[in-house]
Design an enzyme around this catalytic site. Structure first.
Site, PDB file in Angstrom:
ATOM      1  N   ARG A 154      47.813  48.546  40.824  1.00 17.05           N
ATOM      2  CA  ARG A 154      46.306  48.690  40.602  1.00 17.05           C
ATOM      3  C   ARG A 154      45.422  48.894  41.581  1.00 17.05           C
ATOM      4  NH1 ARG A 154      49.130  44.346  37.964  1.00 17.05           N
ATOM      5  NH2 ARG A 154      49.476  44.256  35.747  1.00 17.05           N
ATOM      6  N   LYS A 177      47.974  40.398  38.761  1.00 10.70           N
ATOM      7  CA  LYS A 177      47.145  39.368  37.986  1.00 10.70           C
ATOM      8  C   LYS A 177      47.806  38.189  37.925  1.00 10.70           C
ATOM      9  CE  LYS A 177      45.138  43.241  34.690  1.00 10.70           C
ATOM     10  NZ  LYS A 177      45.241  43.689  33.518  1.00 10.70           N
ATOM     11  N   HIS A 245      43.309  54.549  37.902  1.00 12.54           N
ATOM     12  CA  HIS A 245      44.316  53.723  37.174  1.00 12.54           C
ATOM     13  C   HIS A 245      45.379  54.967  36.519  1.00 12.54           C
ATOM     14  CE1 HIS A 245      45.695  49.979  35.595  1.00 12.54           C
ATOM     15  NE2 HIS A 245      45.877  50.579  34.514  1.00 12.54           N
ATOM     16  N   ARG A 248      48.721  55.066  38.081  1.00 10.51           N
ATOM     17  CA  ARG A 248      49.641  54.095  37.976  1.00 10.51           C
ATOM     18  C   ARG A 248      50.405  54.351  36.827  1.00 10.51           C
ATOM     19  NH1 ARG A 248      50.853  48.457  37.975  1.00 10.51           N
ATOM     20  NH2 ARG A 248      50.586  47.317  36.095  1.00 10.51           N
ATOM     21  N   HIS A 271      53.986  43.654  34.830  1.00  9.94           N
ATOM     22  CA  HIS A 271      53.716  43.204  33.118  1.00  9.94           C
ATOM     23  C   HIS A 271      54.379  41.974  32.809  1.00  9.94           C
ATOM     24  CE1 HIS A 271      52.775  47.788  31.832  1.00  9.94           C
ATOM     25  NE2 HIS A 271      51.944  47.057  32.910  1.00  9.94           N
ATOM     26  N   TYR A 280      54.963  53.186  27.398  1.00  8.99           N
ATOM     27  CA  TYR A 280      55.243  54.146  28.299  1.00  8.99           C
ATOM     28  C   TYR A 280      56.403  54.947  27.402  1.00  8.99           C
ATOM     29  CZ  TYR A 280      52.081  52.729  31.761  1.00  8.99           C
ATOM     30  OH  TYR A 280      50.931  51.921  32.393  1.00  8.99           O
TER      31      TYR A 280
END
Length: 299
Positions: A154, A177, A245, A248, A271, A280
């Site tokens: 990111r 994150k 983004h 990515r 994730h 995806y």
């Protein structure tokens, strides 16, 4: 400070410290809580207490969301996010066993990320680098964009890298994150791009200091990279979806197309849930359909 404001402040601390939510998420959730309290104050004609919040009915929340749609013209996606924040806030206020009103959120059509082709990624990075005002800034932007595409970072993760990662190795530890760390491979081309930037950067890359520097030596702002990409995609005639983004997304889609399994891809992307990675599989299928439609004479 009113009782409601005190609860909101406590929730802010809980989100930031206990749940380790990002600054942007905390800001958005707190804004929702403040809007909800303001709405209740106006309709009740007085201050809002903990008991007022814990005794809210489904109709109260529906009324709040309806006003948001009328006043601020929000769509289904924004309404769903608003509802999610309200649920979290009311669960926090009510404590263990909180009775949060059951309300079905609006249907949101989940968008499919659009990958950028490898050739377009390189063309984009070249254009950004060549139009930079200084050579070292061009080398910096080239390195950042290759890092996003080559390692699936990111942009915020790239901006948070410091001199502690030097000297570069074959892998890179990334903090994503919720302060979750992961290890990603660092391709030789990406390492070379970063080393080339460091060789010409007029500011030293010291431990604890940002790896990517702004023009005056301070931390590089992600908005500058977004602006540079926006200008390049206009000059190259690329889609508006071509953003930092999106690089990515391209990393993930191209790995999946080359046989990567979902669990490995989940770890590389950082994730928390496999469902976030499963999108995806739809991207890859959509890409195949695009190729088919463009190439097949009877498509």
């Amino acid at each position: 400070m009113s009782a409601a404001q005190s609860l909101i402040e406590d929730w802010r601390k809980y989100l930031a410290q206990d749940r380790r939510r990002s600054v942007h998420t905390v800001r958005a959730y707190i804004a929702t809580a403040e809007r909800l309290v303001a709405f209740l104050q106006e309709h009740q004609g007085g201050s809002v207490t903990r008991n007022d919040l814990t005794s809210l009915k489904t109709a109260d929340i529906r009324s709040f969301l309806a006003e948001r749609r009328i006043t601020d013209d929000i769509g289904n996606l924004s309404a769903a996010r608003e509802l999610s924040a309200i649920r979290g806030f009311l669960r926090f206020v009510g404590g263990e066993g909180a009775n949060v009103p059951a309300i079905k959120g609006p249907r949101v059509k989940r968008g499919i990320p659009r990958p950028v082709s490898p050739d377009d990624v390189i063309a984009l990075a070249h254009d950004v680098a060549e139009t930079a005002r200084d050579g070292w800034i061009g080398a910096r932007d080239w390195a950042v964009l290759l890092l996003l595409y080559g390692a699936g970072l990111r942009i915020g993760e790239a901006m948070s890298l410091t001199g502690e990662i030097l000297p570069l190795q074959e892998t890179l530890r990334v903090t994503g994150k919720r302060n979750k760390t992961r290890i990603v491979p660092l391709l030789p081309q990406v390492r070379e791009a970063i080393d080339a930037y460091l060789a010409v950067c007029p500011y030293p890359a010291e431990c604890g200091e940002p790896l990517f520097k702004g023009a005056r030596g301070g931390p590089l702002s992600a908005s500058l990279i977004r602006r540079a990409v926006q200008g390049a995609r206009g000059r190259l005639g690329l889609s508006e979806r071509t953003t930092p983004h999106a690089l990515r997304h391209s990393f993930a889609t191209h790995l999946l197309g080359r046989g990567a399994d979902l669990r490995s891809l989940q770890e590389l992307l950082g994730h928390a849930s496999l469902s976030s990675t499963q999108v995806y599989t739809h991207v890859d299928a959509a890409h195949l359909l695009d190729v088919y439609r463009n190439a097949h004479p009877r498509a």
